[in-house]
Enzyme design. Structure first.
Site, mmCIF file in Angstrom:
data_model
loop_
_atom_site.group_PDB
_atom_site.id
_atom_site.type_symbol
_atom_site.label_atom_id
_atom_site.label_comp_id
_atom_site.label_asym_id
_atom_site.label_seq_id
_atom_site.Cartn_x
_atom_site.Cartn_y
_atom_site.Cartn_z
ATOM 1 N N CYS A 4 4.103 0.699 -0.486
ATOM 2 C CA CYS A 4 4.080 0.773 -1.946
ATOM 3 C C CYS A 4 5.275 1.583 -2.447
ATOM 4 C CB CYS A 4 2.744 1.326 -2.445
ATOM 5 S SG CYS A 4 2.451 0.985 -4.207
ATOM 6 N N HIS A 30 -0.922 -2.070 -0.021
ATOM 7 C CA HIS A 30 -1.467 -0.959 0.756
ATOM 8 C C HIS A 30 -2.240 -1.470 1.970
ATOM 9 C CE1 HIS A 30 -0.565 2.626 -1.698
ATOM 10 N NE2 HIS A 30 -0.560 1.769 -2.709
ATOM 11 N N GLU A 34 -3.106 -0.012 4.579
ATOM 12 C CA GLU A 34 -4.040 0.949 5.175
ATOM 13 C C GLU A 34 -5.487 0.657 4.774
ATOM 14 O OE1 GLU A 34 -2.624 2.929 1.312
ATOM 15 O OE2 GLU A 34 -1.827 1.577 2.840
#
Length: 242
Positions: free
Chosen positions: A113, A216, A218
């Site tokens: 990001c 993102h 994650e």
């Protein structure tokens, strides 16, 4: 074979509330958890630019995270600053120092990001300061639904390292940004876009592993997200090109 040490850049907040009345660092658990699940040893890095080179002697890979702030427009040659821009100068100074050092040493780099935007600027790219101004009829890149859910799809560039890792797409990603990469100089390249044309990933194919994504991963929205962390850790562990 031991776990490669992955330096993860922290976010920070100044005094005035939250965890402490004084300035403090912060990072979502899922950045570290994603690195650990993929086989890395996560280590959080504070913003001491004067010792950036020393950190680089300790780590096998660098993860540049996102945050609720923007890269200083002066760093990519902008003459004006959009009213929505929020700066964290100390964090940016540290991240630029450690990223440039990692580029010089060809240490694997993964930007997420805002971390992708910082990486793009370090590679000579430019940014769009406010996406709705350039894409007024575009997607909601600051998605209204939770970040644990998809916001839109992306499609990768054929022949890119990203496409080799994730497949061509389209695959779903989440979206939490108001800025985006505007363009990249050679040999860096754009490697993914959303359906409205916003740049969603960049990489430098001349380096061992140097890749940034606008979403993102994650959060592990799709198998592509997990594959990205696994490829990053492979590069950090063995020096191989995933």
């Amino acid at each position: 074979m031991g776990r490669p040490v992955i330096g993860i850049t922290a976010d920070s907040e100044e005094e005035g509330g939250g965890y402490s009345a004084l300035p403090w660092y912060g990072l979502r658990h899922n950045y570290c958890d994603a690195v650990a699940r993929a086989g890395g040893l996560p280590v959080i890095l504070p913003h001491n630019a004067e010792v950036a080179a020393d950190y680089l002697t300790l780590i096998d890979g660098l993860l540049i995270t996102g945050g609720a702030f923007d890269v200083d427009p002066s760093l990519f040659g902008a003459e004006t600053v959009h009213e929505t821009v929020v700066l964290k100068q100390r964090r940016t100074a540290f991240e630029l120092a450690v990223v440039k050092g990692a580029l010089d040493r060809d240490i694997p780099l993964f930007g997420i990001c805002g971390g992708q935007q910082l990486l793009a600027v370090a590679l000579g790219g430019t940014l769009i300061q406010h996406v709705p101004d350039v894409f007024p009829d575009g997607l909601a890149h600051e998605q209204p639904n939770p970040r644990t859910e998809p916001g839109h799809d992306v499609t990768t560039t054929p022949g890119s390292r990203l496409a080799a890792i994730t497949g061509p797409g389209p695959f779903p990603v989440n979206s939490a940004h108001h800025q985006a990469v505007e363009g990249m100089p050679d040999p860096a390249m754009v490697t993914a876009r959303s359906p409205d044309g916003v740049i969603e990933a960049v990489e430098d194919p001349a380096r061992r592993f140097c890749l940034g994504v606008q979403w993102h991963p994650e959060y592990a929205i799709s198998p592509a997200d997990t594959a990205l962390f696994e490829a990053f850790i492979i590069a950090c562990r063995t020096g191989e090109t995933p």
